[in-house]
Design a protein around this motif. Sequence first.
Motif, PDB file in Angstrom:
ATOM      1  N   ARG A   1       4.403   4.793   8.259  1.00 10.39           N
ATOM      2  CA  ARG A   1       5.092   3.981   7.252  1.00 10.39           C
ATOM      3  C   ARG A   1       5.075   4.664   5.877  1.00 10.39           C
ATOM      4  NH1 ARG A   1       5.635  -1.688   6.630  1.00 10.39           N
ATOM      5  NH2 ARG A   1       5.518  -1.758   8.900  1.00 10.39           N
ATOM      6  N   LEU A   2       3.947   5.280   5.522  1.00 11.77           N
ATOM      7  CA  LEU A   2       3.845   5.950   4.226  1.00 11.77           C
ATOM      8  C   LEU A   2       4.813   7.130   4.153  1.00 11.77           C
ATOM      9  CD1 LEU A   2       2.609   6.408   1.472  1.00 11.77           C
ATOM     10  CD2 LEU A   2       0.674   7.557   2.574  1.00 11.77           C
TER      11      LEU A   2
ATOM     12  N   LEU B   1       2.975   9.444  -5.809  1.00 16.96           N
ATOM     13  CA  LEU B   1       3.405  10.801  -5.474  1.00 16.96           C
ATOM     14  C   LEU B   1       4.650  11.211  -6.256  1.00 16.96           C
ATOM     15  CD1 LEU B   1       3.003  10.976  -1.588  1.00 16.96           C
ATOM     16  CD2 LEU B   1       1.906  12.494  -3.239  1.00 16.96           C
ATOM     17  N   ILE B   2       5.594  10.295  -6.381  1.00 16.66           N
ATOM     18  CA  ILE B   2       6.914  10.650  -6.915  1.00 16.66           C
ATOM     19  C   ILE B   2       6.934  10.652  -8.436  1.00 16.66           C
ATOM     20  CG2 ILE B   2       9.325   9.900  -6.987  1.00 16.66           C
ATOM     21  CD1 ILE B   2       8.913   8.758  -4.154  1.00 16.66           C
ATOM     22  N   PHE B   3       6.161   9.759  -9.075  1.00 19.79           N
ATOM     23  CA  PHE B   3       6.264   9.611 -10.528  1.00 19.79           C
ATOM     24  C   PHE B   3       4.962   9.997 -11.224  1.00 19.79           C
ATOM     25  CE2 PHE B   3       9.440   6.640  -8.881  1.00 19.79           C
ATOM     26  CZ  PHE B   3      10.551   7.011  -9.624  1.00 19.79           C
ATOM     27  N   THR B   4       5.121  10.477 -12.451  1.00 15.53           N
ATOM     28  CA  THR B   4       3.976  10.764 -13.307  1.00 15.53           C
ATOM     29  C   THR B   4       3.533   9.485 -14.001  1.00 15.53           C
ATOM     30  OG1 THR B   4       5.330  11.244 -15.253  1.00 15.53           O
ATOM     31  CG2 THR B   4       4.936  13.059 -13.711  1.00 15.53           C
ATOM     32  N   GLU B   5       2.420   9.566 -14.719  1.00 15.47           N
ATOM     33  CA  GLU B   5       1.945   8.396 -15.449  1.00 15.47           C
ATOM     34  C   GLU B   5       2.913   7.976 -16.543  1.00 15.47           C
ATOM     35  OE1 GLU B   5      -1.912   9.211 -16.915  1.00 15.47           O
ATOM     36  OE2 GLU B   5      -2.870   9.260 -14.923  1.00 15.47           O
TER      37      GLU B   5
ATOM     38  N   PHE C   1       0.832  -1.206   0.000  1.00 13.84           N
ATOM     39  CA  PHE C   1       0.000   0.000   0.000  1.00 13.84           C
ATOM     40  C   PHE C   1       0.866   1.256   0.000  1.00 13.84           C
ATOM     41  CE2 PHE C   1      -1.986   3.369   2.495  1.00 13.84           C
ATOM     42  CZ  PHE C   1      -3.217   3.521   1.886  1.00 13.84           C
ATOM     43  N   CYS C   2       1.843   1.306   0.903  1.00 15.05           N
ATOM     44  CA  CYS C   2       2.705   2.492   1.007  1.00 15.05           C
ATOM     45  C   CYS C   2       3.570   2.658  -0.237  1.00 15.05           C
ATOM     46  CB  CYS C   2       3.583   2.387   2.256  1.00 15.05           C
ATOM     47  SG  CYS C   2       2.657   2.447   3.817  1.00 15.05           S
ATOM     48  N   ARG C   3       4.063   1.570  -0.780  1.00 12.64           N
ATOM     49  CA  ARG C   3       4.885   1.659  -1.989  1.00 12.64           C
ATOM     50  C   ARG C   3       4.079   2.199  -3.166  1.00 12.64           C
ATOM     51  NH1 ARG C   3       6.546  -3.001  -1.746  1.00 12.64           N
ATOM     52  NH2 ARG C   3       5.118  -4.054  -3.168  1.00 12.64           N
ATOM     53  N   GLN C   4       2.835   1.731  -3.283  1.00 18.58           N
ATOM     54  CA  GLN C   4       2.007   2.211  -4.389  1.00 18.58           C
ATOM     55  C   GLN C   4       1.763   3.711  -4.279  1.00 18.58           C
ATOM     56  OE1 GLN C   4      -2.040   0.798  -4.292  1.00 18.58           O
ATOM     57  NE2 GLN C   4      -2.677   2.670  -5.347  1.00 18.58           N
TER      58      GLN C   4
END
Length: 768
Positions: A636-637, A572-576, A564-567
């Motif tokens: 964690r997130l 947040l960090i990357f665009t589509e 969940f946190c990785r997703q």
Amino acid sequence: MASAKTSSRSRGTPVKENGTKLEEGLNVFKSDRFNADSYVQSKCSLNEKEIKQLCSYLLDLKRASADEMRKSVYANYAAFIRTSKEISDLEGELLSIRNLLSTQATLIHGLVEGVNIDSLSLKASEGSLVNGLENVEDREPTDLERWLAEFPDMLDVLLAERRVDEALAVIDEGERIAAEMKKTESSSPGILRSLEIAITERGQKLADQLAEAACQPSTRSSELRAAISALKKLGDGPRAHSLLLNAHLQRYRYNMQSLCPSSTSYGGAYTAALSQIVFSAIVQAASDSLAIFGKEREYRSELVMWATKQTEAFAGLVKRHAIASSAAAGGLRAAAECVQIALGHCSLLEARGLALCPVLLKLFRPSVEQALNANLKRIEESTAALAAADDWVLTYPSTSTRQSGRSSVTSLGNAAAFQHKLTISAHRFNLMVQDFFEDVGPLLSMQMGGQTLEGLFQVFNSYVNMLIKALPGSMEEEANFEGCGNKIVQMAETEAQQIALLANASLLADELLPRAAMKLAPPNQANYKDDSRRRPLDRQNRHPEQREWRKRLAGSVDRLKDAFCRQHALDLIFTEDGDSYLTAEMYINMVGSADEVDRFPSPIFQELFVKLNRMASIAAEMFVGRERFATLLLMRLTETVILWLSEDQSFWDDIEEGPRPLGPLGIQQFYLDMKFVMCFASQGRYLSRNLHRVVNEIIAKALAVFSATGMDPDRELPEDDWFNDICQEAMGRLSGKPKAIDGDNELGSPTASVSAQSISSVRSHGSS
């Protein structure tokens, strides 16, 4: 045997190597000044807690040693019984050889003295005995001589009339007289030999009559015991004991003819009736054997071997007619009830010295395991079917779900245990697990508690795999899980749905499954109703096996939490298109005057703050009473995003060796972003020690890079109060709340104060 020799050799080496140390350790006892009381006192420095731990360890070691000895006895018992039987048979053969040699010796003596013993038939022996007694010259026959003449006819009459006790008395008297004649040598060898032959032949005939009577199904128990006892008195103990056991076998087989397995559809009734017949016969056989033969080793061994064989045959019948169909269909309750009934009857044999329950457990275990696995498989498949259509919305269970086919009174009595909000697939999982644990009581006596917990963990782990698969961002990386296969799972599109996945897993792992698994704990827990929320879990902690099982459940939940946190961190960090929002250019490209720049946290950290606030609001509704889990999730997130920044080598390579150095505006913005993370994490109460440490390390690293350009961070960076004001204003604007005045804000909290001091210290350290 080879393994034993190998192990003995392997143990011999360290003993030899440690011989010198052992000799040195014994020197203290050889000293003339050795004081036993002082030595013991010096070694008895354990406190009360350590003594209790040592006692507990010794008790566990004692139990383990007893279990190991029991397993060793059962592992080698068949060989022991077989050897004892062979020894008994060999003794019988030696006795026969001795009798044969005695007969041959008598014949030889008769030939030497000129006695005519051409025929050893019955008539010849009687004639010889009578003629020898009639050839008494010039005197009346004595009482003994008259008794010897009447002895054969007397025995024939008693045998014809089946007067066993009197025949035995006459044979005993004949053997006594023959022994006296041998001792005193008062009669000729011919007369003595004729008497011995008469005794042997009539004794054999009596033995055959007794054996025939023992084999008749109509013979009453008292008559059977009398016949076997008489046969034993005739000197044929092994045959008598075998006939006794065979008679009981024939009797219970006759009684089983009226028991038809197809006459009832309930396997427990058939098992109870069959158990009554078989184990009653074994008990009666054991009682008769003990009464007639005592505790002689060879007879006791034959009894145990016979009883084991009958128990194995009984288990085969129960498995074929009562357990097999239930086990194949997953009927754990029906199979377990049959096993429990059989064990209850079998345990009655322990009072007779026959511990046959391990034999039954070994034979029934595969069938019960089959039923157990079928139940667990059904839970997994049913839950997976609902997960394919789950809307991932938390609800209370419906009334029909609560009753679940069990007694409505029981269900209503446990209503408090069902007042939890879960999605429909988690409700089904919990309901089937609770139902499953209603059937596992007999598994404790079969020592299958550990296997049950392991199977349930695998089912829960499979469900967690499906929850991970329901996360949109896990489709590529988590496509195939062990136990999940190609099962279709409804996607959790919104944040509320995704947090509901975590609510499912955490509630099941932390409360519902451990509470249900308490039924596998030893039945010595009274007063269970008090403090229903905490007491079951406190008792759970007393059992190491279940405590370790709970840790494994928590590990599965952590996998879901990490996914969940990785997703969300990647969102947040990357665009589509795969471009990064968090790059070095956002800092090194900041040039110009400080007055021309609008001081505000970077967009990615603004979005992180907004996302965390939104998730905190959702989690507050879903994790009522379990706020700690929600706090740890947000913690964690936040850590996941910051750790990504800390470990992004391309980011730091650009900061250190990019096209332009990190300037004053860049370091100010970077410092503001990190300060902003510390502020909102502290305000939300999810500022962990790890997050605190990583942020300080990132700031120190950035300040070191800035100092390497020749500029002084202390001169370029404003005071911390300036950063705090901007962070407070940003949090107010982003959350839609007005900025607090008169210093009445969260930064006045101890946590925020410590965070500010820590950043200031890092800042000073970085500029030095």
